[in-house]
Write an enzyme that holds these catalytic residues in place. Structure first.
Site, PDB file in Angstrom:
ATOM      1  N   THR A 192      34.404  46.181  40.044  1.00  0.00           N
ATOM      2  CA  THR A 192      35.543  45.504  40.651  1.00  0.00           C
ATOM      3  C   THR A 192      36.829  46.217  40.291  1.00  0.00           C
ATOM      4  O   THR A 192      37.023  46.621  39.132  1.00  0.00           O
ATOM      5  CB  THR A 192      35.692  44.015  40.265  1.00  0.00           C
ATOM      6  OG1 THR A 192      36.962  43.555  40.719  1.00  0.00           O
ATOM      7  CG2 THR A 192      35.596  43.736  38.785  1.00  0.00           C
ATOM      8  N   ASP A 212      39.423  44.733  40.018  1.00  0.00           N
ATOM      9  CA  ASP A 212      40.201  43.741  39.260  1.00  0.00           C
ATOM     10  C   ASP A 212      40.035  43.885  37.739  1.00  0.00           C
ATOM     11  O   ASP A 212      40.853  43.379  36.983  1.00  0.00           O
ATOM     12  CB  ASP A 212      39.791  42.317  39.651  1.00  0.00           C
ATOM     13  CG  ASP A 212      39.917  42.049  41.139  1.00  0.00           C
ATOM     14  OD1 ASP A 212      40.669  42.786  41.804  1.00  0.00           O
ATOM     15  OD2 ASP A 212      39.265  41.121  41.634  1.00  0.00           O
ATOM     16  N   ARG A 241      30.154  39.009  51.275  1.00  0.00           N
ATOM     17  CA  ARG A 241      30.413  37.996  50.247  1.00  0.00           C
ATOM     18  C   ARG A 241      29.443  36.817  50.422  1.00  0.00           C
ATOM     19  O   ARG A 241      29.765  35.690  50.071  1.00  0.00           O
ATOM     20  CB  ARG A 241      31.861  37.518  50.328  1.00  0.00           C
ATOM     21  CG  ARG A 241      32.884  38.575  49.950  1.00  0.00           C
ATOM     22  CD  ARG A 241      34.236  37.963  49.708  1.00  0.00           C
ATOM     23  NE  ARG A 241      35.277  38.950  49.450  1.00  0.00           N
ATOM     24  CZ  ARG A 241      35.493  39.525  48.277  1.00  0.00           C
ATOM     25  NH1 ARG A 241      34.735  39.237  47.247  1.00  0.00           N
ATOM     26  NH2 ARG A 241      36.484  40.396  48.141  1.00  0.00           N
ATOM     27  N   ASP A 271      38.067  42.357  35.728  1.00  0.00           N
ATOM     28  CA  ASP A 271      38.133  41.018  35.133  1.00  0.00           C
ATOM     29  C   ASP A 271      36.789  40.482  34.633  1.00  0.00           C
ATOM     30  O   ASP A 271      36.639  39.280  34.441  1.00  0.00           O
ATOM     31  CB  ASP A 271      38.743  40.035  36.150  1.00  0.00           C
ATOM     32  CG  ASP A 271      37.913  39.906  37.417  1.00  0.00           C
ATOM     33  OD1 ASP A 271      36.949  40.681  37.579  1.00  0.00           O
ATOM     34  OD2 ASP A 271      38.224  39.033  38.247  1.00  0.00           O
ATOM     35  N   GLY A 277      33.635  42.451  47.314  1.00  0.00           N
ATOM     36  CA  GLY A 277      34.586  43.435  47.860  1.00  0.00           C
ATOM     37  C   GLY A 277      34.145  44.835  47.505  1.00  0.00           C
ATOM     38  O   GLY A 277      33.660  45.077  46.405  1.00  0.00           O
ATOM     39  N   ASP A 337      31.784  39.325  39.431  1.00  0.00           N
ATOM     40  CA  ASP A 337      31.229  38.103  38.837  1.00  0.00           C
ATOM     41  C   ASP A 337      30.395  37.271  39.814  1.00  0.00           C
ATOM     42  O   ASP A 337      29.384  36.673  39.413  1.00  0.00           O
ATOM     43  CB  ASP A 337      32.341  37.245  38.198  1.00  0.00           C
ATOM     44  CG  ASP A 337      33.505  36.992  39.132  1.00  0.00           C
ATOM     45  OD1 ASP A 337      33.508  37.534  40.261  1.00  0.00           O
ATOM     46  OD2 ASP A 337      34.419  36.250  38.734  1.00  0.00           O
ATOM     47  N   ARG A 356      43.121  39.357  41.816  1.00  0.00           N
ATOM     48  CA  ARG A 356      42.718  37.949  41.786  1.00  0.00           C
ATOM     49  C   ARG A 356      43.407  37.180  40.660  1.00  0.00           C
ATOM     50  O   ARG A 356      44.621  37.234  40.575  1.00  0.00           O
ATOM     51  CB  ARG A 356      41.194  37.851  41.667  1.00  0.00           C
ATOM     52  CG  ARG A 356      40.607  37.088  42.846  1.00  0.00           C
ATOM     53  CD  ARG A 356      39.202  36.696  42.568  1.00  0.00           C
ATOM     54  NE  ARG A 356      38.250  37.459  43.339  1.00  0.00           N
ATOM     55  CZ  ARG A 356      37.984  37.243  44.620  1.00  0.00           C
ATOM     56  NH1 ARG A 356      38.597  36.315  45.290  1.00  0.00           N
ATOM     57  NH2 ARG A 356      37.084  37.965  45.247  1.00  0.00           N
TER      58      ARG A 356
HETATM   59  O1  F6P Z   1      37.899  41.295  43.953  1.00  0.00           O
HETATM   60  C1  F6P Z   1      38.453  42.368  44.591  1.00  0.00           C
HETATM   61  C2  F6P Z   1      39.534  41.949  45.544  1.00  0.00           C
HETATM   62  O2  F6P Z   1      40.076  43.124  46.120  1.00  0.00           O
HETATM   63  C3  F6P Z   1      40.638  41.061  44.937  1.00  0.00           C
HETATM   64  O3  F6P Z   1      41.559  41.804  44.191  1.00  0.00           O
HETATM   65  C4  F6P Z   1      41.198  40.430  46.179  1.00  0.00           C
HETATM   66  O4  F6P Z   1      41.788  39.176  45.899  1.00  0.00           O
HETATM   67  C5  F6P Z   1      39.989  40.247  47.043  1.00  0.00           C
HETATM   68  O5  F6P Z   1      39.025  41.163  46.598  1.00  0.00           O
HETATM   69  C6  F6P Z   1      40.245  40.471  48.506  1.00  0.00           C
HETATM   70  O6  F6P Z   1      39.101  40.195  49.208  1.00  0.00           O
HETATM   71  P1  F6P Z   1      38.842  40.513  50.744  1.00  0.00           P
HETATM   72  O7  F6P Z   1      38.442  41.952  50.833  1.00  0.00           O
HETATM   73  O8  F6P Z   1      37.743  39.598  51.121  1.00  0.00           O
HETATM   74  O9  F6P Z   1      40.128  40.263  51.480  1.00  0.00           O
END
Ligand code: F6P
Length: 341
Positions: free
Chosen positions: A124, A126, A71, A128, A10, A102, A170
């Site tokens: 990130t 997040d 991704r 995390d 992301g 990660d 997440r």
């Molecule tokens: O890891 C970053 C993040 O924004 C998370 O918080 C969320 O669950 C995910 O990516 C959303 O992903 P996408 O952009 O594929 O919808």
């Protein structure tokens, strides 16, 4: 020295600041730099662009990533793994700087084991990643949510409603706890602490008994009610096996309205949290990470991730840094709990 830079997973405010720092310091060191397009996908497909001082001019405040992201997991099939490895040679790369979370950095760790020089930069919203105190992008996301909570306070109070605010993160509650504390949430729900809807209702009731006829509940997207389990958007998993979280805000709002009879709304802040310009803190952190990545290249210190420990930027093993998710600890959550209700 030819250095390839990629951004994976992301997107996140601060990615361009890292790219700029790696390119500026890399050029000063006499390196040739290229950008691999769209994360590991571009390596599989042999797509890259030259990166010179011109390409990185003016990108510091820009959100997103000038290189694009995906991704894509190059380790998912043997064919893609082989293509990626062949293209490291085809591009003539001596090292790859992988900027990601990660998943992206887990691939960088595996490629290093396979003999490709890699350096990781922790990204990130997040926050995390276990190897570092802070990932860049987190501060920006927390700022965006905090501003949203400030705005939601006035409308929620005016209508005497309950407002449920679903935020990203997440399986970690960092964004929820930090923004919830900063934005004065009346309760914060995180994945680390499965919740009971009755406990949320107790908070709402307590506030009403004190004459406060509105409540703001922040829920992390990965938080879940004990009775219902984790709530996901669909059953699909991405190439790294991640489920798409989302829906807990709506679920909780419906339950609260049904059980209390009080008018309840929910807001999903979603990708707003990842968009736009990085904060000054994230720009500085991203810049320091980028500069340290070049130091590691200069030292030939590969298979490492740059990391923040206290005030220092250090190098940690990519492998260690990506092994486990860093979640919210009890002690920190207790600070937030003081303000519940
Ligand atoms: O890891 C970053 C993040 O924004 C998370 O918080 C969320 O669950 C995910 O990516 C959303 O992903 P996408 O952009 O594929 O919808």
């Amino acid at each position: 020295m030819k250095v390839g830079i990629l951004t994976g997973g992301g997107d996140c405010p601060g990615l361009n600041a890292v790219i700029r720092a790696v390119v500026k310091k890399g050029l000063a060191n006499g390196y040739t730099l290229v950008g691999i397009k769209d994360g590991w996908k571009g390596l599989i497909e042999n797509r890259s662009v030259p990166l010179t001082s011109k390409e990185v001019s003016g990108i510091l405040p820009r959100g997103g990533t000038i290189l694009g992201t995906s991704r894509t997991n190059p380790l998912k099939s043997e064919e893609d793994t082989k293509k990626a490895i062949d293209n490291v040679k085809a591009m003539g790369l001596d090292v790859i700087v992988a900027i990601g979370g990660d998943d992206t950095l887990g691939v960088a760790a595996r490629f290093f084991e396979m003999g490709i020089n890699t350096v990781g930069v922790p990204k990130t919203i997040d926050n995390d990643l276990s190897g570092t105190d802070v990932t860049f992008g987190f501060d920006t996301a927390v700022g965006i949510v905090t501003e949203a909570l400030d705005r939601l306070h006035s409308t929620t109070e005016a209508h005497h409603r309950i407002m449920v605010v679903e935020v990203m993160g997440r399986h970690a509650g960092w964004i929820a706890v930090h923004s919830g504390i900063a934005g004065g949430a009346d309760m914060i729900l995180i994945p680390e602490k499965p919740f009971d809807v009755n406990d949320v209702i107790k908070v709402v009731d307590k506030r009403r008994a004190e004459g406060k006829n509105f409540s703001i509940i922040v829920t992390a997207e990965g938080a879940y009610p004990k009775e219902a389990g984790m709530i996901t958007m669909d059953k699909e998993r991405d190439a790294f096996g991640n489920v798409r979280l989302g829906g807990v805000g709506e679920h909780l709002a419906e339950e609260l309205e049904k059980r209390t009879g009080l008018e309840t709304r929910f807001v999903v802040l979603g990708h707003l949290q990842r968009g736009g310009t990085p904060t000054a803190y994230d720009r500085v952190l991203a810049t320091r990470y980028g500069l340290k990545a070049v130091d590691l290249i200069e030292e030939g210190n590969f298979g490492k991730m740059v990391a923040l420990r206290g005030n220092d930027i250090i190098a940690v093993c990519l492998d260690e840094a990506t092994k486990k998710t860093r979640t919210v600890d009890d002690e920190f959550y207790k600070l937030a709990e003081v303000f519940f209700g």
